[in-house]
Every structure is written in structure tokens, then in C-alpha cells.
Enzyme design. Structure first.
Site, PDB file in Angstrom:
ATOM      1  N   ASN A   1       0.809  -1.225   0.000  1.00  0.00           N
ATOM      2  CA  ASN A   1       0.000   0.000   0.000  1.00  0.00           C
ATOM      3  C   ASN A   1       0.841   1.274   0.000  1.00  0.00           C
ATOM      4  O   ASN A   1       0.295   2.372  -0.023  1.00  0.00           O
ATOM      5  CB  ASN A   1      -0.936   0.030   1.212  1.00  0.00           C
ATOM      6  CG  ASN A   1      -2.151  -0.843   1.029  1.00  0.00           C
ATOM      7  OD1 ASN A   1      -2.357  -1.437  -0.019  1.00  0.00           O
ATOM      8  ND2 ASN A   1      -2.963  -0.935   2.060  1.00  0.00           N
ATOM      9  N   HIS A   2       2.158   1.164   0.041  1.00  0.00           N
ATOM     10  CA  HIS A   2       2.999   2.361   0.041  1.00  0.00           C
ATOM     11  C   HIS A   2       2.889   3.080  -1.302  1.00  0.00           C
ATOM     12  O   HIS A   2       2.997   2.448  -2.365  1.00  0.00           O
ATOM     13  CB  HIS A   2       4.458   2.000   0.313  1.00  0.00           C
ATOM     14  CG  HIS A   2       4.699   1.550   1.709  1.00  0.00           C
ATOM     15  ND1 HIS A   2       5.816   0.858   2.070  1.00  0.00           N
ATOM     16  CD2 HIS A   2       3.975   1.696   2.851  1.00  0.00           C
ATOM     17  CE1 HIS A   2       5.781   0.586   3.364  1.00  0.00           C
ATOM     18  NE2 HIS A   2       4.656   1.083   3.855  1.00  0.00           N
ATOM     19  N   HIS A   3       2.666   4.368  -1.240  1.00  0.00           N
ATOM     20  CA  HIS A   3       2.505   5.195  -2.434  1.00  0.00           C
ATOM     21  C   HIS A   3       2.761   6.646  -2.054  1.00  0.00           C
ATOM     22  O   HIS A   3       2.825   6.986  -0.875  1.00  0.00           O
ATOM     23  CB  HIS A   3       1.094   5.053  -3.013  1.00  0.00           C
ATOM     24  CG  HIS A   3       0.045   5.585  -2.075  1.00  0.00           C
ATOM     25  ND1 HIS A   3      -0.472   4.841  -1.045  1.00  0.00           N
ATOM     26  CD2 HIS A   3      -0.554   6.801  -2.000  1.00  0.00           C
ATOM     27  CE1 HIS A   3      -1.355   5.574  -0.368  1.00  0.00           C
ATOM     28  NE2 HIS A   3      -1.420   6.769  -0.934  1.00  0.00           N
ATOM     29  N   ILE A   4       2.872   7.492  -3.062  1.00  0.00           N
ATOM     30  CA  ILE A   4       2.964   8.943  -2.856  1.00  0.00           C
ATOM     31  C   ILE A   4       1.649   9.526  -3.351  1.00  0.00           C
ATOM     32  O   ILE A   4       1.382   9.549  -4.564  1.00  0.00           O
ATOM     33  CB  ILE A   4       4.150   9.561  -3.623  1.00  0.00           C
ATOM     34  CG1 ILE A   4       5.468   8.935  -3.163  1.00  0.00           C
ATOM     35  CG2 ILE A   4       4.169  11.089  -3.448  1.00  0.00           C
ATOM     36  CD1 ILE A   4       6.648   9.257  -4.050  1.00  0.00           C
TER      37      ILE A   4
END
Length: 187
Positions: free
Chosen positions: A34-37
Site C-alpha cells: 500500500n505504500h505510495h505517494i
């Protein structure tokens, strides 16, 4: 459907960030996938024609690819919980891309963004009573810096709730130079 526009992180950067999980007890860590910018939160969309308008608007994005890096740990205070973050080095290209996304989504009928753009990757959430521990965590990770990542597309994500956690599902990608044939008047 709950939507947002973001930069998906390459697998190697997600893996590097995942190594920080567990380095502070009592944190609800965000799954590495789920890591995103985040570039723009859109919100709940219930009408198909609204989704089509958003898709069409995002398909018209134009920018030249650029590189950006993640750098430094930080804390963001929230209403219900605080967050551990890795910030993103601001570049004129990133700011221009985000501003363009904001403009086209407003033209497509989306309400203005509620928050000022502060690019970061959220790693986990913790209670306000843990701020002392969080400050130590930030100090121990403050020299973090990722290798540069290449920004050549943005992703429209849907946020689903599953077993009490959010799952982010990519719904569409918008490339910097879509392979769309030019119409005769554009040639």
C-alpha cells in the site's frame, strides 16, 4: 468507490521501506503493497459517468518524466492518530504534475482538495501518547534517503476496506506519453 491519484512505488523502494516495520512498538504499520505517494484524494464516487469524467480528465495529463527521491522521516499529526512518514524531496516537476492533476480534476467536477499538497509515504499510525517514541523513531531514521525513482506514470487507485484494513487496488495508469495515435488535425 473511494478513489485517489498517486505515484506507485517501485518494488525495491517498497521493500526498503518495509524493513522499517516493527522498529517502533505499538504502531499500526501500513502494508508495503500500500505504500505510495499521494497526489490527490478524490473521495467517494458512486456514479459511473463521474468515474468516466475523471478517467477522461486524467488521460489528458501531459508532463515529461522526471526523477524524485524519498528523504527523511517525519511525523504528521492527525485527528484520530498520528502518522510516521518518509517525506518526498520536492521538485518543480512534482509540484507541476500535482497542480495539473488538481486543475483537471476540478474541471471534471471534483471538489477542491481539502489539504495542502505535502508529498510523503505513510509507513504507520500511532496514538498521540506515543509521540515521545515517535520522535526517537524519526531521529533514528532521519538520514534515510532512497535511490531516485523515475516518474513516468500516475495511477488511479481504489481504496477498499478488507478485514479492518485498507487495500489499494490500481484501477488505471496514465502514462506521460500515451500510445494514442494522433488524429489528422494533430499531425
Amino acid at each position: 468507490m473511494r478513489l485517489f491519484v498517486a505515484l506507485a512505488l517501485p518494488a525495491d523502494i517498497r521493500e526498503t521501506l518495509a524493513l522499517m516495520r516493527g522498529s517502533m512498538p505499538g504502531v499500526q504499520w501500513v502494508p508495503a503493497e500500500n505504500h505510495h505517494i499521494g497526489l490527490r484524494f478524490i473521495g467517494e464516487i458512486t456514479e459511473r459517468h463521474r468515474l468516466e469524467e475523471i478517467d477522461l480528465a486524467l488521460s489528458r495529463l501531459t508532463w515529461k518524466p522526471f526523477e524524485l527521491s524519498l528523504a527523511q522521516a517525519d511525523i504528521r499529526e492527525g485527528l484520530n492518530a498520528d502518522s510516521l512518514l518518509i517525506t518526498v524531496e520536492r521538485t518543480p516537476q512534482l509540484d507541476a504534475l500535482q497542480a495539473q492533476i488538481e486543475r483537471i480534476l476540478r474541471r471534471a467536477g471534483c471538489a477542491p482538495a481539502r489539504r495542502r499538497f505535502q508529498p510523503a509515504v505513510t509507513l504507520g499510525h500511532f496514538s498521540a501518547g506515543q509521540r515521545g517514541d515517535a520522535i526517537q523513531w524519526v531521529q533514528s531514521h532521519n538520514l534515510f534517503r532512497s535511490k531516485p525513482m523515475f516518474v513516468d506514470h500516475v495511477t488511479l487507485f481504489e481504496s477498499l476496506r478488507s478485514l479492518g484494513q485498507h487495500v489499494y487496488v490500481p484501477r488505471a495508469e496514465y502514462a506521460w506519453q500515451p500510445e494514442i495515435p494522433l488524429t489528422p488535425e494533430e499531425e
